[in-house]
Design a protein around this motif. Structure first.
Motif, PDB file in Angstrom:
ATOM      1  N   PRO A  17      41.927  39.135  39.066  1.00  0.00           N
ATOM      2  CA  PRO A  17      40.654  38.389  38.009  1.00  0.00           C
ATOM      3  C   PRO A  17      40.145  39.992  37.770  1.00  0.00           C
ATOM      4  O   PRO A  17      39.756  40.531  38.970  1.00  0.00           O
ATOM      5  N   ILE A  18      39.213  39.161  36.313  1.00  0.00           N
ATOM      6  CA  ILE A  18      38.266  40.610  36.089  1.00  0.00           C
ATOM      7  C   ILE A  18      36.457  39.596  36.611  1.00  0.00           C
ATOM      8  O   ILE A  18      36.630  38.448  36.120  1.00  0.00           O
ATOM      9  N   GLY A  19      36.037  40.741  38.134  1.00  0.00           N
ATOM     10  CA  GLY A  19      34.661  39.907  37.971  1.00  0.00           C
ATOM     11  C   GLY A  19      33.597  40.475  37.065  1.00  0.00           C
ATOM     12  O   GLY A  19      33.660  41.619  36.889  1.00  0.00           O
ATOM     13  N   LYS A  20      32.643  39.575  36.953  1.00  0.00           N
ATOM     14  CA  LYS A  20      31.187  40.361  36.241  1.00  0.00           C
ATOM     15  C   LYS A  20      30.039  41.420  37.478  1.00  0.00           C
ATOM     16  O   LYS A  20      30.101  40.626  38.500  1.00  0.00           O
ATOM     17  N   ASP A 193      50.930  34.316  35.535  1.00  0.00           N
ATOM     18  CA  ASP A 193      52.043  35.122  35.607  1.00  0.00           C
ATOM     19  C   ASP A 193      51.838  36.399  35.957  1.00  0.00           C
ATOM     20  O   ASP A 193      52.002  37.415  37.084  1.00  0.00           O
ATOM     21  N   GLU A 194      51.024  36.634  35.485  1.00  0.00           N
ATOM     22  CA  GLU A 194      50.327  37.751  35.345  1.00  0.00           C
ATOM     23  C   GLU A 194      49.358  38.342  36.425  1.00  0.00           C
ATOM     24  O   GLU A 194      48.569  39.412  36.781  1.00  0.00           O
ATOM     25  N   MET A 195      48.644  37.545  37.321  1.00  0.00           N
ATOM     26  CA  MET A 195      47.269  37.229  38.218  1.00  0.00           C
ATOM     27  C   MET A 195      47.886  37.692  39.711  1.00  0.00           C
ATOM     28  O   MET A 195      48.708  37.144  40.405  1.00  0.00           O
ATOM     29  N   THR A 196      46.989  38.387  40.311  1.00  0.00           N
ATOM     30  CA  THR A 196      47.601  38.905  41.479  1.00  0.00           C
ATOM     31  C   THR A 196      45.334  38.334  41.981  1.00  0.00           C
ATOM     32  O   THR A 196      44.844  38.646  41.907  1.00  0.00           O
ATOM     33  N   SER A 197      45.821  37.029  43.179  1.00  0.00           N
ATOM     34  CA  SER A 197      44.531  37.058  43.896  1.00  0.00           C
ATOM     35  C   SER A 197      44.096  37.622  44.584  1.00  0.00           C
ATOM     36  O   SER A 197      44.938  38.582  45.287  1.00  0.00           O
ATOM     37  N   VAL A 198      42.816  37.793  45.024  1.00  0.00           N
ATOM     38  CA  VAL A 198      42.084  38.495  45.669  1.00  0.00           C
ATOM     39  C   VAL A 198      41.453  37.600  47.005  1.00  0.00           C
ATOM     40  O   VAL A 198      40.894  36.761  46.060  1.00  0.00           O
ATOM     41  N   VAL A 219      40.198  34.448  45.001  1.00  0.00           N
ATOM     42  CA  VAL A 219      39.935  33.437  43.396  1.00  0.00           C
ATOM     43  C   VAL A 219      40.906  34.705  42.877  1.00  0.00           C
ATOM     44  O   VAL A 219      41.636  35.404  43.139  1.00  0.00           O
ATOM     45  N   SER A 220      41.177  33.074  41.440  1.00  0.00           N
ATOM     46  CA  SER A 220      42.501  34.148  41.105  1.00  0.00           C
ATOM     47  C   SER A 220      42.018  33.572  39.437  1.00  0.00           C
ATOM     48  O   SER A 220      42.957  33.063  38.345  1.00  0.00           O
ATOM     49  N   LEU A 221      40.933  33.312  39.294  1.00  0.00           N
ATOM     50  CA  LEU A 221      40.482  33.159  37.358  1.00  0.00           C
ATOM     51  C   LEU A 221      39.617  34.506  37.386  1.00  0.00           C
ATOM     52  O   LEU A 221      38.392  34.680  38.251  1.00  0.00           O
ATOM     53  N   ASP A 222      39.867  34.586  36.196  1.00  0.00           N
ATOM     54  CA  ASP A 222      38.351  35.711  34.968  1.00  0.00           C
ATOM     55  C   ASP A 222      36.848  34.910  35.470  1.00  0.00           C
ATOM     56  O   ASP A 222      36.979  33.960  35.196  1.00  0.00           O
ATOM     57  N   GLU A 223      36.419  35.604  35.752  1.00  0.00           N
ATOM     58  CA  GLU A 223      35.199  35.450  35.956  1.00  0.00           C
ATOM     59  C   GLU A 223      33.997  34.853  34.910  1.00  0.00           C
ATOM     60  O   GLU A 223      32.985  34.176  34.653  1.00  0.00           O
TER      61      GLU A 223
END
Length: 398
Positions: A17-20, A193-198, A219-223
């Motif tokens: 996911p992308i974090g802010k 499908d593209e996401m690696t959870s962290v 977390v598994s969603l972009d922020e």
């Protein structure tokens, strides 16, 4: 001896996911740790493949210093527990570092010098800010003929907006649509499908006990995407780069943290290990433009990549056009006559974030999985690049 040209195939493509940045969910997570996570997951996605066959890891990073310095690529390979026989090199083409890493890995395979490669990117703008911690600029860039190199990214966006006549209203509408599409894609599970959870582990002092409390969350969603974004709210934001300008924080990409990784193999490896390819890497192109209008770079790189692939622009079904700024994205769309419905159908960097050197690898994972879900043929990752460049890479679903 001339080596035979062969095709390069993607067999794994994933991203965090992308974090802010600088105060988001990954503010205390090292970029090399994010990279380790995607490397491990990418390898796990192809269990039939012997990791000892991986020759090298090419990793993009825009500001390779501090927590993302010291050849982060090789360090991450070792920290990920991968075989010590795998090399690692960290490369820098600013925002196009990630897609350039993919192209370089594919090239090694296409000319027959390797059969299995890792490509990716990682960037923490929370830990390493834009320009790095200790920038040292060559004084020659301030000469009249070179001064475009000294322009900040926002000022180049203002120049593109003026030259291509992109209004403030158009920019804000584009920004709002980016958030709308990203929220809709998240709610529909399109990024799964593209996401690696962290897993994020946080430590807090407990003053009552004198001990350290440890809390963890996955977390598994972009922020970045905002469901409360509105035209009215965007219109209230003041220009930040020019007093009478139109580029604001609301219609610019977010500063971000994230990582992405892909595994690229030859056809021989596909057959030997009975692997199912996600996509074929088709072509890549980089073109230069005047530094002061760097945002227009994709308008030169997109046609060049299409020519190299032997296809027309209309044959591209999905464009991941990195939204450095709404102004430059709209200028590229207008100049080339791109179909807006094909451009960032699940939102772009304005909503999802832009972790600089990681973005090309992240958006490669996005387009590769989107082509398969939507049963489309050709997808492209393209972006403008600091100092006056554009880059574009084409993938084909197979």
């Amino acid at each position: 001896m001339t080596k035979q040209v062969q095709d390069a195939y993607i067999v794994a493509a994933t991203r965090t996911p992308i974090g802010k940045a600088p105060r988001g969910m990954f503010k205390n997570v090292r970029p090399d740790d994010l990279l380790v996570r995607v490397l491990q997951n990418a390898v796990a996605q192809v269990p039939n493949l012997d990791p000892k066959l991986i020759e090298d890891a090419i990793i993009g990073c825009s500001f390779p210093e501090a927590e993302q310095g010291m050849n982060m690529a090789r360090n991450a390979v070792v920290l990920a527990g991968l075989p010590n026989t795998i090399g690692g090199v960290t490369i820098n083409r600013y925002c196009a570092s990630g897609i350039t890493a993919v192209a370089m890995a594919a090239d090694r395979i296409r000319v027959g010098e390797a059969d299995v490669m890792i490509a990716g990117g990682a960037e923490s703008m929370s830990m390493v800010p834009m320009m790095g911690h200790h920038p040292s600029i060559n004084g020659a860039v301030f000469k009249d003929e070179n001064v475009g190199l000294a322009y900040g990214m926002g000022l180049t966006a203002e120049k593109v907006a003026n030259q291509w006549k992109v209004s403030r209203e158009e920019q804000d509408a584009f920004s709002l649509e980016s958030h709308r599409r990203a929220i809709a894609a998240q709610q529909a599970g399109e990024f799964a499908d593209e996401m690696t959870s962290v897993e994020i582990i946080e430590r807090f002092p407990n003053l009552a006990t004198g001990e350290i409390d440890i809390k963890s969350r996955t977390v598994s969603l972009d922020e970045g995407p905002r469901g409360d974004s509105s035209i009215e709210g965007l219109a209230k934001l003041k220009p930040v780069f020019a007093a009478k300008g139109s580029v604001t924080a609301g219609n610019s990409s977010q500063t971000s943290d994230g990582a992405g990784a892909l595994i690229v193999v030859s056809e021989k490896i596909l057959k030997q290990f009975n692997l199912t390819p996600l996509a074929r890497f088709v072509s890549f192109s980089v073109r230069g433009v005047p530094p002061e209008i760097m945002g227009i770079g994709p308008k030169e790189a997109i046609p060049a990549a299409c020519r190299a692939a032997g296809i027309t622009q209309d044959q591209i079904d999905w464009f991941e056009l990195n939204e450095a700024f709404a102004a430059q994205s709209l200028a590229v769309v207008k100049d080339l006559g791109l179909d807006p419905a094909k451009v960032n159908p699940m939102g772009g960097a304005i909503a999802l974030g832009h972790p600089l050197g990681a973005t090309g690898a992240i958006r490669s994972a996005t387009v590769i999985h989107a082509l398969r879900r939507k049963n489309l043929k050709y997808g492209m990752v393209t972006m403008c690049v600091g100092a006056g460049m554009g880059a574009a890479g084409i993938f084909e679903r197979v």
